[in-house]
Design an enzyme around this catalytic site. Structure first.
Site, short mmCIF file in Angstrom:
data_model
loop_
_atom_site.label_atom_id
_atom_site.label_comp_id
_atom_site.label_asym_id
_atom_site.label_seq_id
_atom_site.Cartn_x
_atom_site.Cartn_y
_atom_site.Cartn_z
N ASP A 25 0.83 -1.21 0.00
CA ASP A 25 0.00 0.00 0.00
C ASP A 25 0.86 1.26 0.00
O ASP A 25 1.97 1.26 0.54
CB ASP A 25 -0.91 -0.02 1.24
N ASN A 73 -11.20 -2.39 -5.07
CA ASN A 73 -10.43 -1.46 -5.90
C ASN A 73 -11.10 -1.14 -7.23
O ASN A 73 -10.71 -0.19 -7.92
CB ASN A 73 -9.00 -1.98 -6.12
C1 IPE Z 1 -5.57 -2.63 0.01
O1 IPE Z 1 -5.20 -1.31 -0.15
C2 IPE Z 1 -5.56 -3.35 -1.30
C3 IPE Z 1 -4.25 -3.50 -1.93
C4 IPE Z 1 -3.10 -3.14 -1.46
C5 IPE Z 1 -4.26 -4.16 -3.20
P1 IPE Z 1 -6.26 -0.14 -0.36
O2 IPE Z 1 -5.47 1.09 -0.54
O3 IPE Z 1 -7.23 -0.50 -1.40
O4 IPE Z 1 -7.02 -0.13 1.05
P2 IPE Z 1 -7.85 1.04 1.75
O5 IPE Z 1 -8.85 1.53 0.77
O6 IPE Z 1 -6.88 2.11 2.12
O7 IPE Z 1 -8.45 0.39 2.96
C1 IPE Z 2 -1.65 0.18 -3.28
O1 IPE Z 2 -1.40 1.53 -3.35
C2 IPE Z 2 -1.93 -0.44 -4.64
C3 IPE Z 2 -3.34 -0.83 -4.85
C4 IPE Z 2 -4.29 -0.76 -3.97
C5 IPE Z 2 -3.67 -1.34 -6.16
P1 IPE Z 2 -2.57 2.59 -3.39
O2 IPE Z 2 -2.94 2.83 -4.81
O3 IPE Z 2 -3.68 2.17 -2.50
O4 IPE Z 2 -1.85 3.87 -2.81
P2 IPE Z 2 -2.46 4.92 -1.77
O5 IPE Z 2 -2.93 4.14 -0.58
O6 IPE Z 2 -3.57 5.62 -2.46
O7 IPE Z 2 -1.31 5.81 -1.44
MG MG Z 3 -4.06 2.43 -0.54
#
Ligand code: IPE
Ligand code: IPE
Ligand code: MG
Length: 244
Positions: A25, A73
């Site tokens: 993340d 997502n």
């Molecule tokens: C969790 O991260 C999913 C992945 C890393 C693929 P998110 O960024 O989607 O989670 P939330 O929305 O912050 O809980």
């Molecule tokens: C994790 O990084 C990757 C996926 C969830 C696909 P994010 O895209 O959630 O990055 P932040 O949390 O918005 O910084």
């Molecule tokens: Mg994220």
């Protein structure tokens, strides 16, 4: 350099987690901090993923599960979702031979629903097939994965088999999860300073040790994995018992 030379300081080789799960993340925030589009953060996460795999191989971790795309997502802007689908496909094309050469077995956990482009599913299937006999480590990419969806799918499978209420047990539910033969994660690592599970491996994380890191995923390297394992090794796992 031999494996012994690479062995990280401060890690007890007798207590390495068998299974590490990781929520990758912070890609979006990494990109924003650099004035880049969010997708550049995902692209930069590739290096982190490969370095984490390398670190896990050095430690002799047998199972590594990485959260790449959640069932939630899909709520992101269409452009980002489209990018992530194509990115998963191109990452497999670029990296699967290298992973195969290292003895990594690639697998996927998640729903194969209509929203995942068929081309992407095909690359996933090819990668699984290519690496199916590798045994050094199993790398599971949780893709279109949701912990609740997984439990729903397991219960649906049981109902479809016609089990009676007594047949619904922890054992029978577990047997219908996406990766039923895999042990539960010993350690779950989440980056980017978020302290939540976000629907990852809800069943399997019941007794996992959780380690949270402030590092944004694209900056994550094997040293951060080693640090998480060192922290894990200081934890006492009690499973509801009292200390003896
Ligand atoms: C969790 O991260 C999913 C992945 C890393 C693929 P998110 O960024 O989607 O989670 P939330 O929305 O912050 O809980
Ligand atoms: C994790 O990084 C990757 C996926 C969830 C696909 P994010 O895209 O959630 O990055 P932040 O949390 O918005 O910084
Ligand atoms: Mg994220």
């Amino acid at each position: 350099m031999s494996l012994v030379d690479q062995w990280p300081d401060g890690i007890d080789p007798d207590h390495v987690p068998t299974h590490i799960a990781c929520v990758m993340d912070g890609n979006g925030r990494w990109a924003r901090a650099r004035g880049l589009p969010r997708t550049e953060g995902h692209a930069a996460g590739e290096e982190a993923l490969l370095d984490a795999v390398e670190g896990a191989l050095i430690l002799g971790v047998r199972w590594l599960t990485m959260f790449a795309f959640s069932t939630e997502n899909w709520r992101r802007p269409a452009d980002e979702v489209r990018y992530l689908m194509g990115f998963n496909e191109s990452l497999l094309m670029r990296r699967r031979d290298e992973l195969h050469a290292k003895g990594v077995r690639i697998r996927f956990a998640g729903r194969r629903d209509w929203r995942v482009p068929r081309r992407v599913l095909r690359r996933m299937d090819e990668s699984v097939e290519l690496t199916r006999d590798n045994r050094r480590m199993t790398l599971t990419m949780a893709f279109n994965y949701g912990g609740r969806a997984e439990i729903v799918d397991a219960v649906r499978a049981l109902v479809a088999e016609g089990v009676d209420p007594d047949g619904v047990t922890e054992k029978s539910i577990r047997a219908h999860l996406y990766q039923s033969e895999q042990p539960d994660p010993d350690l779950m690592v989440r980056t980017s300073g978020e302290y939540r599970i976000s629907n990852f491996l809800l069943w399997q994380l019941a007794y996992s040790e959780l380690v949270f890191s402030d590092v944004l995923w694209p900056d994550f390297r094997r040293q951060h994995l080693f640090a998480a394992v060192a922290e894990y090794q200081h934890r006492e796992r009690r499973y509801g018992r009292v200390r003896t």
